[in-house]
Motif scaffolding. Structure first.
Motif, PDB file in Angstrom:
ATOM      1  N   ALA A  20       0.821  -1.179   0.146  1.00  0.00           N
ATOM      2  CA  ALA A  20       0.158  -0.044   0.052  1.00  0.00           C
ATOM      3  C   ALA A  20       0.980   1.208   0.086  1.00  0.00           C
ATOM      4  CB  ALA A  20      -0.954   0.028   0.953  1.00  0.00           C
ATOM      5  N   LEU A  21       1.757   1.271   0.718  1.00  0.00           N
ATOM      6  CA  LEU A  21       2.954   2.323   0.775  1.00  0.00           C
ATOM      7  C   LEU A  21       3.431   2.647  -0.735  1.00  0.00           C
ATOM      8  CD1 LEU A  21       4.468   1.656   4.284  1.00  0.00           C
ATOM      9  CD2 LEU A  21       3.256   3.720   3.808  1.00  0.00           C
ATOM     10  N   GLU A  22       3.874   1.593  -1.177  1.00  0.00           N
ATOM     11  CA  GLU A  22       4.546   1.534  -2.474  1.00  0.00           C
ATOM     12  C   GLU A  22       3.487   2.338  -3.553  1.00  0.00           C
ATOM     13  OE1 GLU A  22       5.572  -2.089  -4.092  1.00  0.00           O
ATOM     14  OE2 GLU A  22       6.902  -1.096  -5.599  1.00  0.00           O
ATOM     15  N   MET A  23       2.331   1.783  -3.522  1.00  0.00           N
ATOM     16  CA  MET A  23       1.372   2.375  -4.563  1.00  0.00           C
ATOM     17  C   MET A  23       0.973   3.984  -4.125  1.00  0.00           C
ATOM     18  SD  MET A  23      -2.509   1.573  -5.100  1.00  0.00           S
ATOM     19  CE  MET A  23      -2.465   0.067  -5.842  1.00  0.00           C
ATOM     20  N   ALA A  24       1.110   4.223  -2.887  1.00  0.00           N
ATOM     21  CA  ALA A  24       0.970   5.573  -2.266  1.00  0.00           C
ATOM     22  C   ALA A  24       2.125   6.599  -2.594  1.00  0.00           C
ATOM     23  CB  ALA A  24       0.290   5.699  -0.987  1.00  0.00           C
ATOM     24  N   GLY A  25       3.201   5.795  -2.871  1.00  0.00           N
ATOM     25  CA  GLY A  25       4.529   6.383  -2.962  1.00  0.00           C
ATOM     26  C   GLY A  25       4.678   7.542  -1.259  1.00  0.00           C
TER      27      GLY A  25
END
Ligand code: COA
Length: 314
Positions: free
Chosen positions: A63-68
């Motif tokens: 989720a963090l990766e998708m959100a940047g």
């Protein structure tokens, strides 16, 4: 308007698949009954040495990766779970440590299958009040460790998994439009896990009486689940002057296919309790089922009883 907006989703399902045929070898059941009565074909089971915080951390990183968004920029980690690594400390603290969200405060929410919607609501309140800018909201469960594997009434229903969302304060129309939460403690006995709490502390007799395991009166729960999921969906629509036609995607808690006529993944994962809604939300998001501006309605029901909704403008 300051809104709490979901800017990233992630999920994680353990590798091991347990099929209905596998269950036929464990208890007196059969593939046909399970599919006809529940819609479940298979579910995932966590590996030995794999814990709820591990599942939650995997989903969170995605989720963090998708959100940047970097883990250090998260102000709040809240986990909806009833199968944490320990009774305490909170699984949220273990996730915080695992992903390096060292500037966050972290706690768990215990609302059974409504855990994610309750946790999301807590994060939305913290963001709307101005105290929190970025929150990580997680639903994570290893139900396979609290199930009585000799009880065919319950052991065929559940599965393990985790889902997470990054929620961020943003100005504009997009974000969580409303949440509605309800509880009724008079029904606690119909769906609960007695051991080992303060009423039933750890004891040899408790183990012999199978006290530590999840207990459910399925048909009573089923009736209440159908009514409450419907009521809370209507409540969300009415309080926002909307009708069913305005909703692009409806994601109810995945307990039994006979309860659902919307987004379905219970066939592949069973009932993953507090993890079911964020796993389905992540699947729908990654499959392109949700577009900017869409209205998405999340609808939950679980032990307590607890139930609630969250309406999202994507
Ligand atoms: N395989 C074969 N037979 C089974 C079985 C299994 N795994 N589990 C139960 N049965 C039997 C029962 O023993 C009963 O037999 P009997 O009539 O001889 O006593 C029969 O099937 C019917 O049981 P019943 O409980 O009335 O079935 P149901 O149609 O209500 O379905 C559930 C049972 C559990 C699938 C269903 O009640 C349910 O999904 N409940 C809600 C679950 C839920 O939402 N939980 C979480 C909320 S968060």
């Amino acid at each position: 308007m300051r809104r709490a907006r979901i800017v990233g989703t992630g999920s994680y399902l353990p590798e091991r698949v347990l099929t209905n045929r596998d269950l036929e070898k464990m208890v007196d059941t059969n593939e046909e009954w399970i599919i006809a009565r529940t819609g479940i074909h298979e579910r995932r089971i966590a590996a030995e040495g794999e814990y709820t915080s591990d599942l939650a951390a995997h989903a969170s990183r995605r989720a963090l990766e998708m959100a940047g968004v970097a883990a250090e920029d998260i102000d709040l980690v809240v986990v909806g779970t009833i199968t944490g690594d320990f009774p305490w400390p909170a699984t949220a603290c273990l996730v915080q440590e695992a992903i390096g969200a060292k500037n966050a405060y972290a706690y768990d929410v215990s609302a059974a299958c409504s855990g994610f919607v309750y946790a999301l609501s807590a994060a939305v309140n913290a963001i709307e009040s101005g105290k929190v800018k970025k929150a990580l909201v997680i639903g994570a469960e290893i139900l396979s460790r609290i199930i009585d594997w000799t009880d065919r009434n319950t052991c065929v229903l559940f599965g393990d998994g985790a889902g997470a969302v990054v929620v961020e304060a943003q100005e504009g129309e997009s974000g969580v439009v409303s949440t509605h939460l309800h509880s009724d403690g008079s029904y606690w006995e119909l769906l609960h896990q007695a051991g080992f709490g303060s009423r039933t502390p750890a004891s040899r007799e408790g183990i012999d009486n199978r006290t530590p395991f999840l207990k459910m009166q399925g048909n009573e729960v089923f009736k209440m689940a159908v009514r409450s999921l419907a009521d809370v969906a209507v409540e969300a629509l009415q309080s926002n002057q909307l009708t069913v036609k305005d909703i692009q995607l409806f994601i109810p808690h995945q307990a039994n296919k006979r309860i659902l006529e919307a987004y379905v993944n219970v066939d592949r994962y069973g009932n993953t309790s507090g993890a079911s809604i964020p796993i389905a939300l992540d699947e729908a998001n990654r499959n392109g089922r949700i577009k900017e501006g869409d209205l998405v309605l999340l609808d939950a029901f679980g032990g307590g009883f607890t139930w609630g909704s969250a309406l999202l403008r994507w």
